[in-house]
Design a protein around this motif. Structure first.
Motif, PDB file in Angstrom:
ATOM      1  N   LYS A  46      72.435  34.807  41.943  1.00  0.00           N
ATOM      2  CA  LYS A  46      72.526  35.585  43.179  1.00  0.00           C
ATOM      3  C   LYS A  46      73.932  35.511  43.758  1.00  0.00           C
ATOM      4  CE  LYS A  46      67.631  35.163  44.420  1.00  0.00           C
ATOM      5  NZ  LYS A  46      67.348  36.618  44.307  1.00  0.00           N
ATOM      6  N   GLN A  66      76.537  37.913  46.491  1.00  0.00           N
ATOM      7  CA  GLN A  66      75.796  37.575  47.698  1.00  0.00           C
ATOM      8  C   GLN A  66      76.298  36.267  48.304  1.00  0.00           C
ATOM      9  OE1 GLN A  66      71.431  37.979  47.611  1.00  0.00           O
ATOM     10  NE2 GLN A  66      71.636  38.702  45.503  1.00  0.00           N
ATOM     11  N   LEU A 106      74.409  33.326  50.591  1.00  0.00           N
ATOM     12  CA  LEU A 106      73.032  32.941  50.885  1.00  0.00           C
ATOM     13  C   LEU A 106      72.989  31.917  52.007  1.00  0.00           C
ATOM     14  CD1 LEU A 106      71.762  32.487  47.213  1.00  0.00           C
ATOM     15  CD2 LEU A 106      71.419  34.482  48.681  1.00  0.00           C
ATOM     16  N   ASP A 166      71.379  36.020  53.669  1.00  0.00           N
ATOM     17  CA  ASP A 166      72.490  35.570  54.503  1.00  0.00           C
ATOM     18  C   ASP A 166      72.332  36.012  55.955  1.00  0.00           C
ATOM     19  OD1 ASP A 166      74.921  34.360  55.102  1.00  0.00           O
ATOM     20  OD2 ASP A 166      76.094  36.149  54.573  1.00  0.00           O
TER      21      ASP A 166
END
Length: 316
Positions: free
Chosen positions: A189, A194, A196, A235
């Motif tokens: 991810k 991204q 997170l 996030d």
């Protein structure tokens, strides 16, 4: 297997219990912070000595949460000041403590200071505190001398089949290990660009929050508390005003925000506190509001840190 010999130790004379076991006498249901409390600790010490216990393991540790059920006011530091540092380093599932520290933990629980845990030595000894100054002790030995000593201290040891707080009666949620596969999914991810949000629950009702990137993941992992429960969320949103505007008209939420200095904080707030919340998070760089309802909480991933041998022993 649980200990073979289990006792409920209280200051309540069994003669003052009605047919269903409810106490009807005049003893107060809070600690006296004095001689009776000291008697409890001396009794537990007697059982530990009779069982050859010099060290005990902390299991399922917790602190005061959003709702405080204790009969006494909240204590600063959850009653753990002087035992553990302010960040509670060393107070985690599986941590070993000496008997004197274990007795101080029992004192904090008797005073309903906010901290609670079970204290165990495998399947041979256990002690934990229940409601209304009831203490439960289990041992692999009958501990006849400790039973006698407890009576001499003015307390009442009652042999029971099992403690209502025994770990075997709990049904922990089945969670996976934060193992190689788990971290591979996290890295995938992050590699996709991204960022997170990770919630590190290190004891019950207490958590640290981290914003994960591909660059800081290893450094964040190195600081985790043993046996922590890790929950990965989407996030934080950079439009803090929009997050505030979307708060539900009624009910409570967990609000998480990152301040200008990068510190991430969280608070449980309800609809009567939104104005104060808006002032509190003024200038925040990012924020998110998480529902407190189980069917509305949708993390991306969650897992428990295993021990060094890869086994998950924390009973979350």
């Amino acid at each position: 297997m649980p200990p073979s010999f289990v006792y409920r130790i209280t200051k309540y004379d069994p003669a003052d219990r009605e047919e269903h076991g409810q106490y009807t006498g005049s003893e107060d249901t809070v600690s006296d912070h004095g001689p009776v409390e000291a008697a409890y600790l001396a009794a537990i010490a007697a059982f530990a000595e009779a069982s050859d216990m010099g060290r005990l393991e902390i299991r399922e540790p917790g602190v005061s949460g959003f709702v405080h059920f204790g009969a006494e006011p909240r204590f600063e530091g959850h009653g753990l000041g002087g035992l553990f540092p302010p960040d509670l380093t060393g107070y985690h599932d599986g941590a070993e403590v000496t008997l004197p520290v274990a007795l101080e933990l029992v004192r904090a629980m008797l005073r309903e200071s906010g901290a609670w845990c079970r204290l165990e030595a495998g399947d041979v000894f256990t002690v934990h505190v229940g409601w209304d100054q009831s203490v439960y002790v289990g041992s692999h030995r009958p501990c006849a001398d400790a039973v006698t000593r407890t009576r001499e201290l003015g307390l009442f040891p009652e042999a029971i089949t099992t403690s209502p707080y025994a770990a075997e009666l709990d049904e922990p949620e089945a969670v996976e290990a934060a193992d190689t596969d788990f971290w591979a999914r996290v890295r995938a991810k992050l590699a996709a660009g991204q960022t997170l949000l990770l919630e590190e629950a290190y004891v019950r009702n207490a958590a640290r929050w981290h914003r994960l990137t591909a660059e800081n993941l290893d450094a964040v992992r190195a600081g985790f508390s043993p046996r922590a429960l890790l929950t990965v969320w989407p996030d934080l949103k950079t439009d803090v005003g929009a997050v505030l505007a979307a708060l539900p008209a009624e009910g409570s939420v967990e609000f998480v925000w990152e301040a200008r200095d990068g510190m991430i904080s969280h608070a449980i707030v309800d609809d009567t506190e939104y104005q104060e919340l808006t002032a509190l998070v003024a200038g925040a760089r990012a924020a998110s509001a998480l529902s407190l309802y189980a069917d509305e909480r949708h993390p991306l991933l969650y897992a428990v840190l295993p021990d060094s041998d890869g086994v998950v022993r924390a009973r979350w």
